[in-house]
Design a protein around this motif. Structure first.
Motif, mmCIF file in Angstrom:
data_model
loop_
_atom_site.group_PDB
_atom_site.id
_atom_site.type_symbol
_atom_site.label_atom_id
_atom_site.label_comp_id
_atom_site.label_asym_id
_atom_site.label_seq_id
_atom_site.Cartn_x
_atom_site.Cartn_y
_atom_site.Cartn_z
ATOM 1 N N TYR A 116 0.835 -1.206 0.000
ATOM 2 C CA TYR A 116 0.000 0.000 0.000
ATOM 3 C C TYR A 116 0.869 1.256 0.000
ATOM 4 O O TYR A 116 0.619 2.203 -0.755
ATOM 5 C CB TYR A 116 -0.918 -0.006 1.220
ATOM 6 C CG TYR A 116 -1.683 1.286 1.408
ATOM 7 C CD1 TYR A 116 -2.881 1.516 0.737
ATOM 8 C CD2 TYR A 116 -1.191 2.280 2.247
ATOM 9 C CE1 TYR A 116 -3.573 2.697 0.898
ATOM 10 C CE2 TYR A 116 -1.877 3.465 2.418
ATOM 11 C CZ TYR A 116 -3.058 3.671 1.748
ATOM 12 O OH TYR A 116 -3.740 4.855 1.905
ATOM 13 N N SER A 117 1.890 1.274 0.846
ATOM 14 C CA SER A 117 2.766 2.437 0.942
ATOM 15 C C SER A 117 3.529 2.664 -0.358
ATOM 16 O O SER A 117 3.721 3.803 -0.783
ATOM 17 C CB SER A 117 3.751 2.271 2.101
ATOM 18 O OG SER A 117 3.059 2.185 3.336
ATOM 19 N N ALA A 129 1.259 4.259 -2.790
ATOM 20 C CA ALA A 129 0.905 5.632 -2.443
ATOM 21 C C ALA A 129 2.075 6.600 -2.496
ATOM 22 O O ALA A 129 1.888 7.789 -2.794
ATOM 23 C CB ALA A 129 0.289 5.671 -1.043
ATOM 24 N N CYS A 146 -4.164 -4.035 -2.501
ATOM 25 C CA CYS A 146 -3.423 -3.107 -1.630
ATOM 26 C C CYS A 146 -2.630 -2.099 -2.450
ATOM 27 O O CYS A 146 -2.626 -0.893 -2.152
ATOM 28 C CB CYS A 146 -2.489 -3.901 -0.714
ATOM 29 S SG CYS A 146 -3.341 -4.854 0.555
ATOM 30 N N TRP A 147 -1.945 -2.594 -3.487
ATOM 31 C CA TRP A 147 -1.193 -1.682 -4.362
ATOM 32 C C TRP A 147 -2.132 -0.670 -5.025
ATOM 33 O O TRP A 147 -1.831 0.515 -5.095
ATOM 34 C CB TRP A 147 -0.441 -2.504 -5.409
ATOM 35 C CG TRP A 147 0.198 -1.671 -6.485
ATOM 36 C CD1 TRP A 147 -0.380 -1.221 -7.626
ATOM 37 C CD2 TRP A 147 1.544 -1.170 -6.503
ATOM 38 N NE1 TRP A 147 0.500 -0.477 -8.369
ATOM 39 C CE2 TRP A 147 1.700 -0.432 -7.706
ATOM 40 C CE3 TRP A 147 2.626 -1.281 -5.635
ATOM 41 C CZ2 TRP A 147 2.898 0.175 -8.051
ATOM 42 C CZ3 TRP A 147 3.826 -0.674 -5.997
ATOM 43 C CH2 TRP A 147 3.956 0.052 -7.173
ATOM 44 N N ALA A 181 -5.070 0.381 -4.015
ATOM 45 C CA ALA A 181 -5.588 1.346 -3.046
ATOM 46 C C ALA A 181 -4.578 2.465 -2.806
ATOM 47 O O ALA A 181 -4.933 3.648 -2.745
ATOM 48 C CB ALA A 181 -5.924 0.644 -1.733
ATOM 49 N N GLY A 182 -3.306 2.083 -2.683
ATOM 50 C CA GLY A 182 -2.276 3.097 -2.515
ATOM 51 C C GLY A 182 -2.155 4.007 -3.728
ATOM 52 O O GLY A 182 -1.984 5.227 -3.600
#
Length: 356
Positions: free
Chosen positions: A66-67, A70, A116-117, A119-120
């Motif tokens: 996620y990080s 983002a 997750c990727w 969403a970031g």
């Protein structure tokens, strides 16, 4: 969280190291998101391949992905390809080690990682759009401020310079015809020049003010912002200076000037100032009448005698165009044009802001 379902291996020192390796890099996930993802993913793959019992540290992979989505600035495409390749390599390694997981299980886990990727990435795009909107707002605010300063400079310079030119011309003729009145004309020129300097200093003070101080027209003594006071004194000062320039001006005021907000008061002042300036420039010696009616809506009418203006012959210049924008900003309206019986008129209706 466990991937591969290999035979459980007793925890040892390596298990502790790999667990910390999936957690500690998250402390730098914003600044070095690519490094964080590489370390966490490597430790996760090693932990699962060695068959250690699942623990909380496995969730670090989702946080790192996620990080990275983002905050990663460079090589985003290459990073996503490398992450996908590494996951395929991990799946093949686990399968070769005898993992009972089915292809559907690996695909399901991969979809969770992609989510997750994504969403970031979505958060990154939203932040970029908000930053672009803030930059655009700042650009528009700067443009509006530049336009406001240009209007103020136009109002101050045009009004006072026009008065000085007219008074200087009058003084030149008085030298031969009425020498005793030359001193009065020179005094008028001096007073107009001092007033112009006072207003220009006030504008420079507004520019230097970090908070963007509210722009009040200078008082009748030439001091910027001298006394909040009602506007009538300032109108009389404008009229008196215009009379000294040789323009016959009459001022009529009706109603009680109660509280007037700063911006409407300045707009009313500028309307009268611009109208008188145009009268001096374009209709010298013609009778000009200024009428101001106070109330919840301040009504300003400035009319100058003259010949009939043919329809379509008048085009608003920079001064009237900027003045119309200023009045509109205060919620009012301004009209300017020829009069049916001849001459020119400027009319403005400006809310006083008393109910604000």
């Amino acid at each position: 969280m466990q991937l591969g379902q290999l035979a459980a291996r007793p925890a040892d020192a390596w298990a502790v190291v790999l667990t910390l390796g999936q957690c500690l890099p998250l402390s730098v996930r914003r600044r070095w998101s690519e490094v964080c993802l590489a370390l966490v993913a490597g430790c996760f793959a090693a932990y699962q391949s060695l068959g250690y019992q699942s623990n909380f540290a496995g969730a670090g992979l989702f946080a790192a992905l996620y990080s990275a989505g983002a905050h990663a600035d460079r090589f985003r495409r290459g990073l996503s390809i490398a992450a996908t390749t590494a996951y395929l390599a991990l799946a093949l390694t686990l399968h070769s080690l005898g993992s009972p997981e089915r292809p559907l299980d690996y695909c399901t886990f991969f979809v969770a990682l992609v989510a997750c990727w994504s969403a970031g990435t979505w958060v990154r795009g939203r932040q970029a759009a908000e930053a672009a909107l803030r930059r655009e707002d700042a650009r528009l605010a700067t443009a509006r401020e530049r336009a406001r300063i240009a209007m103020d400079l136009h109002d101050v310079v045009t009004h006072h310079v026009a008065g000085i030119v007219v008074q200087a011309d009058a003084a030149r003729y008085l030298t031969a015809t009425a020498p005793d009145r030359v001193t009065d004309s020179l005094n008028a020129i001096s007073g107009t020049g001092r007033q112009a300097l006072a207003e220009l200093r006030h504008l420079l003070g507004v520019l230097d003010s970090p908070a963007g101080a509210i722009d009040h027209p200078p008082g009748s003594d030439g001091t910027p912002g001298a006394g909040r006071g009602p506007a009538p004194g300032r109108f009389r000062d404008l009229v008196e200076r215009t009379r000294l320039a040789g323009q016959p001006v009459e001022l009529f005021e009706d109603g009680e000037p109660a509280f007037i907000a700063a911006e409407p008061e300045l707009a009313v002042y500028r309307v009268v100032q611009e109208a008188l300036t145009n009268a001096v420039k374009h209709a010298p010696g013609r009778r000009t009448v200024v009428r101001v009616l106070y109330g919840k809506v301040i009504q300003v009418d400035v009319t100058t005698e003259g010949p009939v203006i043919v329809a379509g012959a008048f085009t608003a210049g920079r001064g009237l165009t900027g003045l119309r924008d200023r009045v509109s900003t205060c919620g009012g309206e301004l009209t300017a044009g020829g009069q049916p019986g001849g001459g020119f008129g400027v009319r403005a209706r400006i809310p006083s802001g008393a109910g604000a």
